[in-house]
Write an enzyme that holds these catalytic residues in place. Structure first.
Site, mmCIF file in Angstrom:
data_model
loop_
_atom_site.group_PDB
_atom_site.id
_atom_site.type_symbol
_atom_site.label_atom_id
_atom_site.label_comp_id
_atom_site.label_asym_id
_atom_site.label_seq_id
_atom_site.Cartn_x
_atom_site.Cartn_y
_atom_site.Cartn_z
ATOM 1 N N ARG A 85 8.176 5.444 -38.098
ATOM 2 C CA ARG A 85 8.918 4.669 -37.209
ATOM 3 C C ARG A 85 6.852 3.369 -36.482
ATOM 4 N NH1 ARG A 85 8.387 6.995 -31.279
ATOM 5 N NH2 ARG A 85 9.468 5.947 -29.926
ATOM 6 N N HIS A 89 7.210 -0.197 -34.948
ATOM 7 C CA HIS A 89 6.946 -0.797 -33.604
ATOM 8 C C HIS A 89 5.902 -1.918 -33.584
ATOM 9 C CE1 HIS A 89 8.157 2.471 -30.606
ATOM 10 N NE2 HIS A 89 9.433 2.536 -31.640
ATOM 11 N N ASP A 90 4.925 -1.608 -34.433
ATOM 12 C CA ASP A 90 4.101 -2.030 -34.818
ATOM 13 C C ASP A 90 5.248 -3.911 -35.136
ATOM 14 O OD1 ASP A 90 1.842 -3.493 -35.603
ATOM 15 O OD2 ASP A 90 2.133 -3.835 -38.179
ATOM 16 N N VAL A 93 6.305 -6.591 -31.914
ATOM 17 C CA VAL A 93 5.355 -6.543 -30.701
ATOM 18 C C VAL A 93 3.870 -7.552 -32.114
ATOM 19 C CG1 VAL A 93 4.316 -6.229 -29.511
ATOM 20 C CG2 VAL A 93 5.809 -4.386 -29.911
ATOM 21 N N ASP A 97 0.902 -6.813 -37.941
ATOM 22 C CA ASP A 97 -0.132 -6.674 -37.943
ATOM 23 C C ASP A 97 -0.878 -6.036 -37.431
ATOM 24 O OD1 ASP A 97 0.183 -6.699 -35.364
ATOM 25 O OD2 ASP A 97 -0.330 -8.256 -34.853
ATOM 26 N N SER A 99 -1.502 -3.792 -35.187
ATOM 27 C CA SER A 99 -2.257 -4.224 -33.274
ATOM 28 C C SER A 99 -1.904 -2.685 -33.100
ATOM 29 C CB SER A 99 -1.216 -5.746 -32.886
ATOM 30 O OG SER A 99 -0.027 -5.426 -33.055
ATOM 31 N N ASN A 117 5.324 3.395 -26.049
ATOM 32 C CA ASN A 117 4.604 4.079 -27.413
ATOM 33 C C ASN A 117 3.900 5.632 -26.532
ATOM 34 O OD1 ASN A 117 4.804 2.132 -29.029
ATOM 35 N ND2 ASN A 117 3.632 0.771 -28.283
ATOM 36 N N PRO A 187 12.938 -2.064 -28.973
ATOM 37 C CA PRO A 187 14.115 -2.195 -28.362
ATOM 38 C C PRO A 187 13.989 -0.246 -27.847
ATOM 39 C CG PRO A 187 14.430 -2.848 -30.575
ATOM 40 C CD PRO A 187 12.725 -2.608 -30.575
ATOM 41 N N THR A 218 18.076 8.666 -39.311
ATOM 42 C CA THR A 218 18.684 10.056 -39.907
ATOM 43 C C THR A 218 17.669 11.405 -40.062
ATOM 44 O OG1 THR A 218 19.785 10.946 -41.737
ATOM 45 C CG2 THR A 218 17.785 8.726 -41.971
ATOM 46 N N ASP A 264 19.613 13.386 -35.834
ATOM 47 C CA ASP A 264 20.276 13.695 -36.729
ATOM 48 C C ASP A 264 20.609 14.520 -36.303
ATOM 49 O OD1 ASP A 264 22.123 14.422 -38.628
ATOM 50 O OD2 ASP A 264 20.815 13.219 -40.850
ATOM 51 N N ASP A 272 19.147 10.550 -45.480
ATOM 52 C CA ASP A 272 20.239 10.135 -45.740
ATOM 53 C C ASP A 272 21.547 9.702 -44.949
ATOM 54 O OD1 ASP A 272 21.413 12.420 -43.716
ATOM 55 O OD2 ASP A 272 21.476 13.860 -45.138
#
Length: 345
Positions: A85, A89-90, A93, A97, A99, A117, A187, A218, A264, A272
């Site tokens: 994740r 998330h990097d 944005v 890089d 950040s 975050n 998102p 998952t 999941d 999976d």
């Protein structure tokens, strides 16, 4: 005349050339000079990512990263999802890089406390350990952005997921953007299908990429604040599943906000295709998850992945490569941070 073309020394003996030959030779020289200029540019601002970027400067990097990831996932299976994740998330944005790794200072606000975050992204201590180990064997060579990309791969593999060829050569940003991280670039769990498609399209990813990358759910867990509205208010959810999740997520905001539930319900620590099986049964934990089943194209992909795990694995791997291509800093842009939490002094 002597001319270097593509690294080779070429000889032009004008005394042996006709006028037309000399004109042709002059044209060749002009094009060669242009080509050399473009070659120089490609080594700086136009550089491209490549899988063998560290093959000579740090051939051990994959094993160094992998050993730390495997140990971290062995201690806590959830950590694999958290590290994956971080890369996601990097990249959303301002590109991949690193950040997201920058700490706040008295004069600088990074991305860690942005709404998507804050109290959510984790695993920074694992990245610190990886960076420290990499620096010991290859000081000043491997960027934090590339470490995030390799870590994502190793995390997925550690939990039984597919492998892919990671392209490398990213450099680290010297700044971060709290406003971009807080302003819809990442998102939202409450996103509609249209919003999801548009958010991914904004960074150059297709709806196909979006459905495949959503399969990262998952593994891992989500906080009550992320799924409260879905389990209490939405109609496209299995009623027994909603009741189960309500038991650990009180209706009133502020009560149990940080209580966790697996994304999941079936196999939360194994990579999976059960995430898609859950969606078919209307047991997606997030509003945004269940939205994938509401559209013609995205719904058909959910159905395909639910019955064809190999198709999902192949498409997920391809989508991860595409995501890693989002606006990387290369060449002379950015820097190679010595410490992933701070820019170089």
């Amino acid at each position: 005349m002597l001319l270097y073309i593509n690294g080779n020394l070429s000889f032009f003996k004008h005394s042996l050339l006709t006028h037309s030959d000399k004109m042709a030779a002059s044209t060749t020289i002009a094009f060669a000079l242009i080509a050399c200029t473009l070659c120089f540019m490609s080594g700086t601002s136009l550089a491209r990512l490549t899988p063998n970027f560290y093959s000579k400067t740090c051939p051990q990097v994959f094993e160094v990263v992998g050993s730390v990831v495997r140990a971290a996932v062995s201690r806590e299976r959830r950590m694999g999802a958290s590290l994956l994740r971080l890369h996601f998330h990097d990249c959303f944005v301002n590109g991949c890089d690193a950040s997201i790794l920058l700490d706040d200072t008295p004069t600088f606000r990074g991305e860690k406390t942005a709404a998507p975050n804050n109290n959510s992204v984790r695993g920074f201590d694992v990245i610190d350990m990886i960076k420290s180990n990499v620096e010991r064997v290859c000081p000043g060579v491997v960027s934090c952005a590339d470490i995030l990309a390799i870590t994502a791969l190793k995390s997925v593999v550690a939990l039984g997921g597919p492998t892919w060829e990671v392209k490398l050569g990213r450099r680290d940003s010297k700044t971060a953007s709290f406003s971009a991280a807080n302003g819809g670039a990442i998102p939202s769990p409450q996103s509609s299908l249209t919003n999801l498609i548009n958010t991914f399209r904004a960074v150059g990813l297709s709806a196909h990429d979006m459905v495949a990358l959503s399969g990262a759910h998952t593994i891992g867990q989500a906080r009550c604040t992320s799924f409260r509205a879905h389990v209490y208010n939405d109609s496209n959810i299995d009623s027994l599943f909603a009741i189960l999740r309500q038991s650990n997520c009180p209706r009133s905001p502020g009560s149990g906000d940080n209580n966790l539930a697996p994304l999941d319900i079936s196999t939360p620590t194994r990579f999976d295709n059960h995430y898609y099986k859950n969606l078919i049964m209307h047991q997606g934990l997030l509003h945004s998850d269940q939205q994938l089943l509401s559209g013609g194209f995205t719904g058909s992909l959910v159905e395909r992945y639910s019955v064809n795990p190999m198709s999902f694995r192949v498409d997920f791997a391809a989508a991860m490569v595409n995501m890693g291509d989002i606006r990387p800093l290369t060449g002379a842009n950015g820097e190679i941070r010595k410490n992933c939490r701070v820019v170089n002094s």
